[in-house]
Design an enzyme around this catalytic site. Structure first.
Site, PDB file in Angstrom:
ATOM      1  N   ARG A 140       0.832  -1.202   0.000  1.00 44.16           N
ATOM      2  CA  ARG A 140       0.000   0.000   0.000  1.00 44.16           C
ATOM      3  C   ARG A 140       0.869   1.256   0.000  1.00 44.16           C
ATOM      4  O   ARG A 140       1.880   1.318   0.707  1.00 44.16           O
ATOM      5  CB  ARG A 140      -0.950   0.005   1.208  1.00 44.16           C
ATOM      6  CG  ARG A 140      -1.890  -1.180   1.185  1.00 44.16           C
ATOM      7  CD  ARG A 140      -3.133  -1.021   2.023  1.00 44.16           C
ATOM      8  NE  ARG A 140      -3.856  -2.310   2.034  1.00 44.16           N
ATOM      9  CZ  ARG A 140      -4.663  -2.722   1.046  1.00 44.16           C
ATOM     10  NH1 ARG A 140      -4.898  -1.940   0.011  1.00 44.16           N
ATOM     11  NH2 ARG A 140      -5.251  -3.908   1.104  1.00 44.16           N
ATOM     12  N   ASP A 141       0.448   2.214  -0.820  1.00 50.85           N
ATOM     13  CA  ASP A 141       1.153   3.494  -0.896  1.00 50.85           C
ATOM     14  C   ASP A 141       1.017   4.230   0.437  1.00 50.85           C
ATOM     15  O   ASP A 141      -0.052   4.241   1.053  1.00 50.85           O
ATOM     16  CB  ASP A 141       0.567   4.339  -2.035  1.00 50.85           C
ATOM     17  CG  ASP A 141       1.476   5.493  -2.416  1.00 50.85           C
ATOM     18  OD1 ASP A 141       2.034   5.466  -3.520  1.00 50.85           O
ATOM     19  OD2 ASP A 141       1.621   6.442  -1.587  1.00 50.85           O
TER      20      ASP A 141
ATOM     21  N   ASN B 255       4.968   6.364 -13.642  1.00 49.57           N
ATOM     22  CA  ASN B 255       5.559   7.690 -13.781  1.00 49.57           C
ATOM     23  C   ASN B 255       7.040   7.557 -14.140  1.00 49.57           C
ATOM     24  O   ASN B 255       7.731   6.698 -13.604  1.00 49.57           O
ATOM     25  CB  ASN B 255       5.430   8.459 -12.461  1.00 49.57           C
ATOM     26  CG  ASN B 255       3.982   8.765 -12.105  1.00 49.57           C
ATOM     27  OD1 ASN B 255       3.155   8.977 -12.981  1.00 49.57           O
ATOM     28  ND2 ASN B 255       3.671   8.784 -10.815  1.00 49.57           N
TER      29      ASN B 255
ATOM     30  N   VAL C 127      10.414   8.105  -6.631  1.00 50.34           N
ATOM     31  CA  VAL C 127      11.217   6.977  -6.145  1.00 50.34           C
ATOM     32  C   VAL C 127      11.780   6.266  -7.376  1.00 50.34           C
ATOM     33  O   VAL C 127      11.016   5.838  -8.260  1.00 50.34           O
ATOM     34  CB  VAL C 127      10.389   6.007  -5.283  1.00 50.34           C
ATOM     35  CG1 VAL C 127      11.237   4.822  -4.851  1.00 50.34           C
ATOM     36  CG2 VAL C 127       9.820   6.726  -4.055  1.00 50.34           C
TER      37      VAL C 127
ATOM     38  N   HIS D  14       7.786   1.354 -10.462  1.00 50.12           N
ATOM     39  CA  HIS D  14       6.627   0.885  -9.722  1.00 50.12           C
ATOM     40  C   HIS D  14       5.381   1.256 -10.498  1.00 50.12           C
ATOM     41  O   HIS D  14       5.295   2.328 -11.092  1.00 50.12           O
ATOM     42  CB  HIS D  14       6.586   1.478  -8.308  1.00 50.12           C
ATOM     43  CG  HIS D  14       6.844   2.949  -8.265  1.00 50.12           C
ATOM     44  ND1 HIS D  14       8.098   3.500  -8.360  1.00 50.12           N
ATOM     45  CD2 HIS D  14       5.990   3.995  -8.174  1.00 50.12           C
ATOM     46  CE1 HIS D  14       8.018   4.811  -8.309  1.00 50.12           C
ATOM     47  NE2 HIS D  14       6.748   5.134  -8.201  1.00 50.12           N
TER      48      HIS D  14
ATOM     49  N   HIS E 240       1.530   2.089 -10.173  1.00 50.44           N
ATOM     50  CA  HIS E 240       0.465   2.479  -9.243  1.00 50.44           C
ATOM     51  C   HIS E 240      -0.832   1.804  -9.690  1.00 50.44           C
ATOM     52  O   HIS E 240      -1.188   1.868 -10.871  1.00 50.44           O
ATOM     53  CB  HIS E 240       0.217   3.988  -9.283  1.00 50.44           C
ATOM     54  CG  HIS E 240       1.351   4.846  -8.804  1.00 50.44           C
ATOM     55  ND1 HIS E 240       1.352   5.449  -7.560  1.00 50.44           N
ATOM     56  CD2 HIS E 240       2.505   5.220  -9.405  1.00 50.44           C
ATOM     57  CE1 HIS E 240       2.469   6.168  -7.420  1.00 50.44           C
ATOM     58  NE2 HIS E 240       3.191   6.041  -8.530  1.00 50.44           N
TER      59      HIS E 240
END
Ligand code: DGP
Length: 113
Positions: free
Chosen positions: A28-29, A86, A95, A99, A101
């Site tokens: 989880r973000d 991104n 970061v 990754h 999302h």
């Protein structure tokens, strides 16, 4: 060089992990932007999408399939969701370990901000 998401993958930094296998970790973000907001991170360190090579194609497939599985587990598959990658400054990457999302549980807007 230290990497925040490598540390999460290796269990050195805690995270709310929702799925883990040899290829990806999903957690989880820490700053959720939707009721469901998880990050799908490959266990292999790759800094940006620009650094992917043809040999990494399977990793991207595994990331998308992991996100699909988590979308079902989170109950957002029928209502819908968004997947976002991104890249670098203009893409909003903060970061530098790639990754995916997965966001859902609310209606998304378009165009994105
Ligand atoms: P991006 O801006 O695309 O690079 O997204 C990075 C995301 O990582 C951002 O939504 C916040 C999240 N994040 C940053 N630090 C941590 C952390 O220590 N733990 C967790 N779970 N998420 C983090």
């Amino acid at each position: 060089m230290s990497c925040l998401f490598c540390d999460i993958v290796e269990g050195k930094i805690p995270a709310q992990i929702v799925k883990k296998d040899d290829h990806v970790v999903v957690f989880r973000d820490i700053q959720p932007q939707a009721p469901t907001h998880v990050l799908v991170v490959p266990t292999k360190h790759i800094s940006t999408i620009n650094d992917l090579t043809g040999q990494d194609a399977a990793i991207i497939g595994k990331m998308v399939m992991a996100a699909q599985e988590v979308a079902v587990a989170e109950g957002i598959d029928e209502s819908g969701y968004r997947m976002v990658l991104n890249c670098n400054k203009d893409g909003g990457q903060s970061v530098f370990h790639i990754h995916l999302h997965l966001l859902g549980g609310r209606t998304m807007q378009w165009p994105p901000g």
